[in-house]
Design a protein around this motif. Structure first.
Motif, PDB file in Angstrom:
ATOM      1  N   LEU A 404       0.816  -1.215   0.000  1.00 56.46           N
ATOM      2  CA  LEU A 404       0.000   0.000   0.000  1.00 56.46           C
ATOM      3  C   LEU A 404       0.853   1.270   0.000  1.00 56.46           C
ATOM      4  N   TYR A 405       0.250   2.357  -0.508  1.00 51.00           N
ATOM      5  CA  TYR A 405       0.940   3.652  -0.585  1.00 51.00           C
ATOM      6  C   TYR A 405       2.337   3.451  -1.175  1.00 51.00           C
ATOM      7  N   GLY A 406       2.373   2.787  -2.321  1.00 49.80           N
ATOM      8  CA  GLY A 406       3.641   2.363  -2.929  1.00 49.80           C
ATOM      9  C   GLY A 406       4.352   3.492  -3.649  1.00 49.80           C
ATOM     10  N   VAL A 407       4.976   4.367  -2.890  1.00 45.83           N
ATOM     11  CA  VAL A 407       5.571   5.575  -3.458  1.00 45.83           C
ATOM     12  C   VAL A 407       6.671   5.234  -4.461  1.00 45.83           C
ATOM     13  N   GLN A 408       7.485   4.235  -4.166  1.00 47.57           N
ATOM     14  CA  GLN A 408       8.540   3.849  -5.107  1.00 47.57           C
ATOM     15  C   GLN A 408       7.936   3.408  -6.437  1.00 47.57           C
ATOM     16  N   THR A 409       6.858   2.645  -6.380  1.00 50.32           N
ATOM     17  CA  THR A 409       6.171   2.225  -7.605  1.00 50.32           C
ATOM     18  C   THR A 409       5.620   3.433  -8.354  1.00 50.32           C
ATOM     19  N   PHE A 410       5.027   4.375  -7.636  1.00 52.72           N
ATOM     20  CA  PHE A 410       4.500   5.573  -8.291  1.00 52.72           C
ATOM     21  C   PHE A 410       5.609   6.299  -9.054  1.00 52.72           C
ATOM     22  N   LEU A 411       6.771   6.444  -8.409  1.00 51.69           N
ATOM     23  CA  LEU A 411       7.876   7.162  -9.037  1.00 51.69           C
ATOM     24  C   LEU A 411       8.399   6.396 -10.249  1.00 51.69           C
TER      25      LEU A 411
END
Length: 524
Positions: A404-411
């Motif tokens: 969840l809240y996968g910031v690395q994936t978003f980037l």
């Protein structure tokens, strides 16, 4: 004019990533660079003796008026409150003379000894004469006593409102737990503080935020009644609120009132309307997020709170006035609805995401791909996992929680992203402290040591970027978010470099000083 020298400056500016000296004049940065290259200037010299400067923090998603309010209520959070029994004692001791209601905030059943929400029978022990409201940490659920139910006229025969749920016992009687839009059945009866009281609270909050290094803020759920939020922020600015504010109004009020006039959407102003806010679902921790697979050990799949037709209608208004559409969505089905709705439409802004998804807890693979292609922005809050880990594990399990809240994936997907707090809607006493969120995003470790998924860790540099320059883009605020000539002199002085200290100590960082428009607004 002030000359800051002998400093280690992180600028968040790709054109000049580091510097050692900075010149401030008339609230703006006049010069920035290596001290040896600095032209001759006359003014007050501030020798920082090797200390660190970072840009002022921008919180892209928070609720300052609510935060300022709950700071005067009973905090139903650890370490003070660890059980419903302790909560009742604290509520009994609350001074309700000013409001006539007993108010608490921040409970999380996962942290309570009883492992459940307080019910009307529990809160009746705090008082049967006065109404009692306790807000859950997520802000999407409240627990109330029998008196509050009586005032609201909620009985066994009361129907659930659209987009809301009244919890009931086996006999169909209300339990006192009200979810999503059902909250408003009680909240609409809560006496409203005066304009002067709210303004005074905001001015007080301004100093607290400055102590955390927060120099620009957002209001993510503005309304017109009983008092207009934009007017409140403008008056607070005139009385001492230092932070500039991007205000996002709920869609219902945008439809009812002529708010989007030119002077209200002027992004040069100290407080301006930045967008239109809608809700697609509720919260993960409250089991009201709209999900494709039921929450653990249940058949619950959340609450749908908007439609494709409503999203498109709101987007027409946002497009017409050149502002953002800002949609709360946590569950994968809620996120899919937003992304699929706009995937065939055209974006209307060129300097920032036209559509923002707030929280974006569990986007599907399809949603990630389409959001990146279309330019939809994500505004996650890793602090949720950090401090609400018990509820997430109970509702989703560890494996799912770690994604969840996968910031690395978003980037990696190229999705425009900004970090934020959602304060006060999370179970942490210092919810608006950005250094807690930064630690959560960098370490992906909960407060109790639970591994939150190492694959989604980001670097300290990335976290700083997402809380400064990228947050500036996300909220479309002019001349803030990075240290650059001509920009506002909003910056924070730290004793140590966040990139060099132990990552599990980032949450303990306390700014030495915070400057807004060149003025020192906080100093230890």
């Amino acid at each position: 004019m002030k000359i800051f020298r002998n400093a280690k400056i992180y600028t968040a500016n790709s054109e000049c990533q580091s510097a050692t000296a900075m010149v401030i004049a008339d609230g703006k940065i006049k010069w920035l660079g290596l001290e040896g290259d600095m032209p001759s200037y006359e003014g007050e010299i501030v020798d920082l003796q090797g200390k660190v400067i970072i840009p002022g923090i921008i919180d892209a998603h928070m609720h300052p008026i609510m935060l300022a309010d709950v700071l005067e209520q009973v905090a139903c959070l650890p370490p003070q409150i660890l059980s419903i029994e302790e909560m009742i004692v604290a509520l009994q001791n609350y001074d309700a003379r000013q409001r006539g209601w007993i108010l608490g905030w921040g409970y999380d059943e996962g942290k309570l000894a009883e492992k459940r929400a307080p019910l009307k029978e529990d809160l009746d022990r705090a008082s049967t004469e006065l109404p009692v409201i306790v807000m859950r940490t997520c802000g999407h659920i409240i627990s109330v006593n029998s008196k509050a139910l009586e005032i609201a006229g909620i009985t066994k025969d009361t129907s659930d409102p659209q987009g809301g749920q009244i919890d009931r016992d086996q006999n169909g009687e209300p339990t006192g737990v009200l979810r999503e839009n059902a909250r408003n059945l009680v909240l609409q009866h809560l006496p409203s503080p005066s304009e002067d009281e709210i303004v005074a609270r905001l001015v007080k909050l301004s100093h607290i935020l400055a102590s955390y290094g927060v120099t620009s803020i957002t209001e993510m759920m503005a309304t017109v009644s009983p008092l207009d939020y934009l007017s409140l922020y403008r008056k607070a600015r005139s009385k001492g609120l230092k932070q500039r504010v991007a205000v996002n109004y709920v869609w219902d009020d945008i439809q009812k009132h002529d708010l989007l006039v030119e002077e209200n959407i002027d992004r040069q102003a100290g407080a301006y309307i930045g967008g239109i806010k809608l809700f697609s679902d509720g919260s993960v921790s409250g089991r009201t997020a709209l999900v494709s697979e039921p929450f653990l050990n249940s058949t619950e799949t959340g609450i749908a709170m908007t439609t494709k037709e409503e999203l498109l209608a709101a987007s027409i208004e946002a497009r017409k006035h050149g502002i953002q559409l800002v949609v709360h969505a946590m569950g994968d089905k809620a996120i899919d609805l937003i992304v699929d709705t706009f995937y065939e439409e055209e974006a209307w802004l060129t300097d920032a995401p036209s559509v923002r998804i707030e929280h974006a807890a569990m986007p599907s693979e399809s949603a990630l791909k389409k959001a990146a292609e279309w330019g939809i922005g994500f505004v996650p809050q890793p602090i949720f996992l950090f401090c609400e880990i018990e509820s997430y594990l109970q509702n989703l399990g560890l494996e799912k929680t770690q994604t969840l809240y996968g910031v690395q994936t978003f980037l990696q997907q190229g999705i425009a992203t900004a970090l934020s707090s959602d304060a006060p809607a999370t179970s942490w006493a210092e919810a608006s402290n950005p250094f807690v969120t930064i630690q959560a995003a960098v370490t992906r470790t909960a407060y109790d040591g639970t591994d939150l998924g190492a694959a989604e860790r980001i670097s300290v540099e990335e976290a700083l970027q997402l809380y400064t320059a990228d947050a500036k883009t996300m909220i479309r605020m002019e001349k803030v978010g990075l240290l650059k000539e001509g920009y506002e002199a909003n910056f924070v002085v730290l004793a140590e470099d966040l990139r060099e200290i132990s990552q599990d100590q980032i949450m303990n960082v306390k700014p030495l000083a915070t400057y807004i428009e060149g003025e020192c607004v906080f100093k230890q």
